[in-house]
Design an enzyme around this catalytic site. Sequence first.
Site, PDB file in Angstrom:
ATOM      1  N   ASN A  12      52.869  42.477  34.505  1.00 58.30           N
ATOM      2  CA  ASN A  12      53.093  41.033  34.389  1.00 58.30           C
ATOM      3  C   ASN A  12      52.384  40.563  33.123  1.00 58.30           C
ATOM      4  O   ASN A  12      51.165  40.504  33.086  1.00 58.30           O
ATOM      5  CB  ASN A  12      52.528  40.341  35.633  1.00 58.30           C
ATOM      6  CG  ASN A  12      52.607  38.828  35.547  1.00 58.30           C
ATOM      7  OD1 ASN A  12      53.238  38.282  34.640  1.00 58.30           O
ATOM      8  ND2 ASN A  12      51.965  38.157  36.489  1.00 58.30           N
ATOM      9  N   LYS A  14      52.436  37.665  31.911  1.00 59.14           N
ATOM     10  CA  LYS A  14      52.032  36.249  32.004  1.00 59.14           C
ATOM     11  C   LYS A  14      52.433  35.514  30.714  1.00 59.14           C
ATOM     12  O   LYS A  14      53.461  35.859  30.135  1.00 59.14           O
ATOM     13  CB  LYS A  14      50.532  36.143  32.312  1.00 59.14           C
ATOM     14  CG  LYS A  14      50.149  37.004  33.523  1.00 59.14           C
ATOM     15  CD  LYS A  14      48.765  36.773  34.035  1.00 59.14           C
ATOM     16  CE  LYS A  14      48.508  37.686  35.234  1.00 59.14           C
ATOM     17  NZ  LYS A  14      47.207  37.445  35.850  1.00 59.14           N
ATOM     18  N   HIS A  99      53.316  33.976  42.492  1.00 55.85           N
ATOM     19  CA  HIS A  99      52.043  34.417  41.904  1.00 55.85           C
ATOM     20  C   HIS A  99      50.989  33.336  42.147  1.00 55.85           C
ATOM     21  O   HIS A  99      51.292  32.141  42.081  1.00 55.85           O
ATOM     22  CB  HIS A  99      52.220  34.689  40.407  1.00 55.85           C
ATOM     23  CG  HIS A  99      51.062  35.416  39.824  1.00 55.85           C
ATOM     24  ND1 HIS A  99      49.867  34.790  39.539  1.00 55.85           N
ATOM     25  CD2 HIS A  99      50.885  36.727  39.519  1.00 55.85           C
ATOM     26  CE1 HIS A  99      49.014  35.690  39.072  1.00 55.85           C
ATOM     27  NE2 HIS A  99      49.610  36.873  39.051  1.00 55.85           N
ATOM     28  N   GLU A 101      48.793  32.176  40.334  1.00 50.25           N
ATOM     29  CA  GLU A 101      48.660  31.215  39.226  1.00 50.25           C
ATOM     30  C   GLU A 101      49.695  30.109  39.356  1.00 50.25           C
ATOM     31  O   GLU A 101      49.450  28.973  38.959  1.00 50.25           O
ATOM     32  CB  GLU A 101      48.764  31.951  37.880  1.00 50.25           C
ATOM     33  CG  GLU A 101      47.499  32.749  37.609  1.00 50.25           C
ATOM     34  CD  GLU A 101      47.691  33.981  36.744  1.00 50.25           C
ATOM     35  OE1 GLU A 101      48.750  34.109  36.095  1.00 50.25           O
ATOM     36  OE2 GLU A 101      46.776  34.827  36.746  1.00 50.25           O
ATOM     37  N   GLU A 169      47.537  40.394  45.861  1.00 55.37           N
ATOM     38  CA  GLU A 169      46.674  40.133  44.709  1.00 55.37           C
ATOM     39  C   GLU A 169      45.572  39.162  45.125  1.00 55.37           C
ATOM     40  O   GLU A 169      45.795  37.941  45.132  1.00 55.37           O
ATOM     41  CB  GLU A 169      47.474  39.507  43.562  1.00 55.37           C
ATOM     42  CG  GLU A 169      48.590  40.381  43.032  1.00 55.37           C
ATOM     43  CD  GLU A 169      48.963  40.009  41.593  1.00 55.37           C
ATOM     44  OE1 GLU A 169      49.013  40.933  40.776  1.00 55.37           O
ATOM     45  OE2 GLU A 169      49.168  38.823  41.286  1.00 55.37           O
ATOM     46  N   GLY A 175      42.076  39.242  36.724  1.00 54.38           N
ATOM     47  CA  GLY A 175      41.491  38.991  35.411  1.00 54.38           C
ATOM     48  C   GLY A 175      39.970  38.946  35.397  1.00 54.38           C
ATOM     49  O   GLY A 175      39.370  38.466  34.437  1.00 54.38           O
ATOM     50  N   SER A 214      42.970  43.294  38.460  1.00 49.94           N
ATOM     51  CA  SER A 214      42.069  44.163  37.694  1.00 49.94           C
ATOM     52  C   SER A 214      42.376  45.649  37.834  1.00 49.94           C
ATOM     53  O   SER A 214      41.459  46.478  37.851  1.00 49.94           O
ATOM     54  CB  SER A 214      40.612  43.864  38.042  1.00 49.94           C
ATOM     55  OG  SER A 214      40.281  42.536  37.658  1.00 49.94           O
TER      56      SER A 214
HETATM   57  O1  13P Z   1      47.746  38.755  38.237  1.00 51.19           O
HETATM   58  C1  13P Z   1      47.886  39.942  38.014  1.00 51.19           C
HETATM   59  C2  13P Z   1      49.222  40.554  37.938  1.00 51.19           C
HETATM   60  O2  13P Z   1      50.206  39.700  38.414  1.00 51.19           O
HETATM   61  C3  13P Z   1      46.719  40.817  37.797  1.00 51.19           C
HETATM   62  O3  13P Z   1      46.159  40.503  36.575  1.00 51.19           O
HETATM   63  P1  13P Z   1      44.993  41.446  35.966  1.00 51.19           P
HETATM   64  O4  13P Z   1      45.526  42.860  36.071  1.00 51.19           O
HETATM   65  O5  13P Z   1      44.853  40.986  34.551  1.00 51.19           O
HETATM   66  O6  13P Z   1      43.794  41.243  36.809  1.00 51.19           O
END
Ligand code: 13P
Length: 251
Positions: A12, A14, A99, A101, A169, A175, A214
């Site tokens: 992803n 983003k 997601h 976010e 997640e 992150g 992560s």
């Molecule tokens: O949100 C994520 C994938 O959708 C995970 O992000 P990270 O791998 O950067 O922690």
Amino acid sequence: MQERLRPLIAGNWKMNGTSAALEQIARLKTLLGEAGNIDSDVLVCPPATLLERASQRAQGSALRIGGQDCHANPSGAHTGDVSASMLLDAGASHVIVGHSERRADHGETSETVRAKAAAALAAGLVPIICVGETEAERLAGTANQVVGEQVKFSLPETFGETPIIVAYEPVWAIGTGRTPTIDDIAQMHAHMRQLLVARFGKAGEAALLLYGGSVKPSNAEEILRTPNVNGALVGGASLLADDFFSIIVAA
Ligand SMILES: O=C(CO)COP(=O)(O)O
């Protein structure tokens, strides 16, 4: 419905990447080509602006391209939004929905997410439905309950012949460089599996349960070896093809 689905390693991106990032698609295609037999399906979800060009670049390889979100409606007056059929038309095979976010930044509820997943299925895309608890919820001991409710309300009634894909997640692991313990990942994935089998039977047994948060080349192998973990949803470490490829190899 296939009895056994191949694991899925999904990236992803983003809100990262302009035209120059297409080189990472080309590099990944080369690495996958050189590696030959890879036992997993591999997906990259770039920003919508790169989707069509990324899918053109990926042609002739096993690499698939997906969207990061879609609207619940097939078309209409939704300024700035993208429909599932538009993603399909641009070359996507999958789309991430729900997601954290988006749940946090856009107030998406599990009901919204379910409508988006249903729209994806109706358009012929495979939805990757995201769930996960916040740190406060984990500390309060309600992670199982929160994730259970997200699974219950974010998934459509039926998936037809389309594989069920749920990505766990934990919000606090995204992150941050922090991950749950392997025992905690195993426990949550077993919990989700149980819920999916109770509701969807064989399709629940075959469902792909991805872990995200992560995931890095250094921890991927251990995480991907965990029971009921059928792949990964990778953020930061999917931006560079070589890092992402190390995770694919670990699977
Ligand atoms: O949100 C994520 C994938 O959708 C995970 O992000 P990270 O791998 O950067 O922690």
